[in-house]
Design a protein around this motif. Structure first.
Motif, PDB file in Angstrom:
ATOM      1  N   VAL A 391      43.514  21.542 -44.739  1.00 61.52           N
ATOM      2  CA  VAL A 391      42.112  21.702 -44.373  1.00 61.52           C
ATOM      3  C   VAL A 391      41.990  21.764 -42.858  1.00 61.52           C
ATOM      4  O   VAL A 391      42.462  20.861 -42.148  1.00 61.52           O
ATOM      5  CB  VAL A 391      41.263  20.537 -44.926  1.00 61.52           C
ATOM      6  CG1 VAL A 391      39.829  20.634 -44.413  1.00 61.52           C
ATOM      7  CG2 VAL A 391      41.286  20.531 -46.448  1.00 61.52           C
ATOM      8  N   GLU A 392      41.388  22.836 -42.352  1.00 59.49           N
ATOM      9  CA  GLU A 392      41.119  22.987 -40.926  1.00 59.49           C
ATOM     10  C   GLU A 392      39.690  22.548 -40.647  1.00 59.49           C
ATOM     11  O   GLU A 392      38.760  22.935 -41.363  1.00 59.49           O
ATOM     12  CB  GLU A 392      41.293  24.446 -40.496  1.00 59.49           C
ATOM     13  CG  GLU A 392      42.688  25.014 -40.724  1.00 59.49           C
ATOM     14  CD  GLU A 392      43.667  24.653 -39.621  1.00 59.49           C
ATOM     15  OE1 GLU A 392      43.242  24.009 -38.635  1.00 59.49           O
ATOM     16  OE2 GLU A 392      44.847  25.010 -39.745  1.00 59.49           O
ATOM     17  N   THR A 393      39.509  21.750 -39.590  1.00 51.13           N
ATOM     18  CA  THR A 393      38.164  21.259 -39.263  1.00 51.13           C
ATOM     19  C   THR A 393      37.693  21.706 -37.884  1.00 51.13           C
ATOM     20  O   THR A 393      36.692  21.217 -37.391  1.00 51.13           O
ATOM     21  CB  THR A 393      38.130  19.725 -39.321  1.00 51.13           C
ATOM     22  OG1 THR A 393      39.018  19.190 -38.326  1.00 51.13           O
ATOM     23  CG2 THR A 393      38.540  19.230 -40.698  1.00 51.13           C
ATOM     24  N   GLY A 394      38.409  22.603 -37.246  1.00 48.92           N
ATOM     25  CA  GLY A 394      38.027  23.044 -35.915  1.00 48.92           C
ATOM     26  C   GLY A 394      38.672  22.209 -34.833  1.00 48.92           C
ATOM     27  O   GLY A 394      39.335  22.739 -33.935  1.00 48.92           O
ATOM     28  N   ASP A 395      38.503  20.906 -34.899  1.00 50.86           N
ATOM     29  CA  ASP A 395      39.106  20.013 -33.911  1.00 50.86           C
ATOM     30  C   ASP A 395      40.337  19.303 -34.457  1.00 50.86           C
ATOM     31  O   ASP A 395      40.882  18.414 -33.809  1.00 50.86           O
ATOM     32  CB  ASP A 395      38.086  18.980 -33.429  1.00 50.86           C
ATOM     33  CG  ASP A 395      37.539  18.128 -34.571  1.00 50.86           C
ATOM     34  OD1 ASP A 395      37.804  18.458 -35.743  1.00 50.86           O
ATOM     35  OD2 ASP A 395      36.832  17.146 -34.283  1.00 50.86           O
TER      36      ASP A 395
END
Length: 452
Positions: A391-395
């Motif tokens: 999961v990528e969350t941006g930060d």
């Protein structure tokens, strides 16, 4: 039968001469008419090689025995000898009681999933093309493989005058020291006598296992240290101050050297943000794969992929070969240090972000992972289910992935700020624990798994 890194297991249990004989028979029966056979320093490799060669010949194919050699030497030898396949007897970085078999194509690429399954099916079904007495394959010995590898490496990197310490780990990576000397470097060696019992340190070149190398480099005028595993397909490094370089940092350094604007670098899904950040600054990007150097190699066949690497120490330059070549990596790192200067300084140019790893034990890992995938897809926008769930969350990011060999689910999280890493890790672990509780209560995913 085959894992992503071939067949591995305990001698006399999972790995036997019967198995090596069967794989040799299957290769020849499948139409691989010339097979290169090599082995690492484990004593059990001698008998396994004998059995594998017998199987190859029994089904009409010819065997080329190169004896004790590094895995990348064997992989490259398939093409050098116009053979159809290579068979390496090694358990790589596994402990001394283990051994294994790994299969190679003429390009240097390991057998892919389809090829592995074809061989496994013949072994399961005992479907062999056994030949009569007057149609057996022949066998020849070639003792020039390591020399050929050293000569190729001499042409694959620029010369230099670094002081380098090479820790072969009592494995078969002596070609590294020879190639570095040919390139003009001053080389000292540790644990360079092949001994498959690995009497000095465990085969895997981790920071803990390479403490003696780090201390030796720091206490001398050496510019860097190189460490291999038992079959020299992995390479790790130590800076001149004795700092063990993390796999992600070394991957970032190699990728930065190899990639130009528009290029991609193949990396597994558990690779640090630092690699993507380094590449983004020069207009390149990462292409994520399943965990395992065999998958990195497969992606490296795509046009536009300049390099592939796995933080465990497998490095692939597709223009040279599609096998992880530890000695080539050592020569390329020495070239980098000779040209750019201090390895300590180069390491300092790569960001290091807080990363947390953990695991949750469960006997229902497949069912639990099904619930994890369902849950995260409803809560997050950027979800990659290529290998586990990333999961990528941006930060930052987190990865939930079932172990391939143990009854547990692994959880990894990373962000550019420590507090954010902790929160991502806690969220990911909570998802896993809730999924396991639901399965143990007899949830839908758990019932489906048991029905299968």
């Amino acid at each position: 039968m085959f894992g992503t890194s071939g067949i591995r297991g305990r001698i006399g249990d999972e790995v036997t001469c019967d198995l090596a004989l069967a794989v040799g028979r299957a290769l020849a029966s499948e139409g691989y008419d010339r097979v290169v056979v090599g082995r690492d320093a484990r004593e059990s490799g001698r008998m396994l090689a004998d059995a594998a060669v017998s199987g190859v010949r029994e089904c009409g194919a010819d065997a080329i025995r190169i004896g004790e050699a590094a895995t990348p030497t064997v992989a490259r030898s398939v093409g050098w000898r116009d053979a159809d396949a290579g068979l390496m007897l090694t358990a790589s970085h596994n402990p001394a009681p283990d051994n294994g078999l790994k299969l190679w194509n003429p390009s240097g690429q390991a057998f892919d999933e389809r090829q592995r399954e074809t061989i496994a099916a013949r072994v399961r079904e005992e479907n062999y093309d056994l030949r009569p007495w007057d149609d057996l394959g022949e066998v020849e010995a070639w003792d020039g493989a390591t020399e050929r590898h050293a000569a190729v490496l001499e042409r694959s990197a620029a010369s230099g005058s670094c002081s380098i310490v090479v820790d072969a780990g009592n494995g078969v990576g002596q070609v590294t020291a020879e190639a570095l000397r040919r390139l003009g470097h001053d080389v000292r060696t540790l644990n360079d006598r092949p001994d498959g019992s690995f009497p000095v340190r465990p085969s895997e070149p981790t920071a803990e296992n390479c403490r003696a190398l780090a201390d030796f480099v720091a206490a001398t005028d050496a510019d860097l240290g190189i460490a291999h595993d038992g079959d020299a397909d992995r390479t790790r490094a130590v800076t001149e101050s004795g700092e063990f370089v993390s796999g992600d940092c070394l991957l970032a350094l190699f990728a930065r050297e190899a990639a130009t604007p528009g290029d991609e670098v193949a990396v597994p899904v558990d690779t640090s943000l630092a690699v993507a950040d380094v590449l983004e600054r020069q207009g390149a990007s990462v292409s994520r794969t399943r965990v395992g150097d065999v998958y990195v190699a497969e992606r490296a066949t795509d046009s536009g992929v300049a390099f592939g690497g796995e933080p465990s120490g497998a490095w692939i330059w597709p223009d040279d070969t599609l096998c992880p070549d530890g000695p080539l990596a050592a020569c390329r790192l020495a070239e980098m240090v000779a040209r750019r200067g201090s390895l300590d300084r180069l390491v300092g140019e790569v960001e290091s972000y807080p990363l947390r790893r953990g695991r949750v034990e469960t006997d229902e890992k497949a069912a639990a992972m099904a619930r994890v995938r369902e849950r995260v897809r409803t809560e997050y926008d950027d979800v990659n289910a290529l290998d586990g769930v990333r999961v990528e969350t941006g930060d930052g990011w987190f990865l939930v992935r079932a172990s391939g060999t143990q009854p547990l689910v692994r959880v990894t999280a990373e962000a550019r700020e420590e507090g954010r890493t902790d929160r991502l890790f806690a969220a990911a672990r909570s998802v896993v624990e809730e999924a396991i509780r639901a399965v143990e209560r007899g949830g839908v995913a758990g019932n489906a798994e048991r029905a299968n």
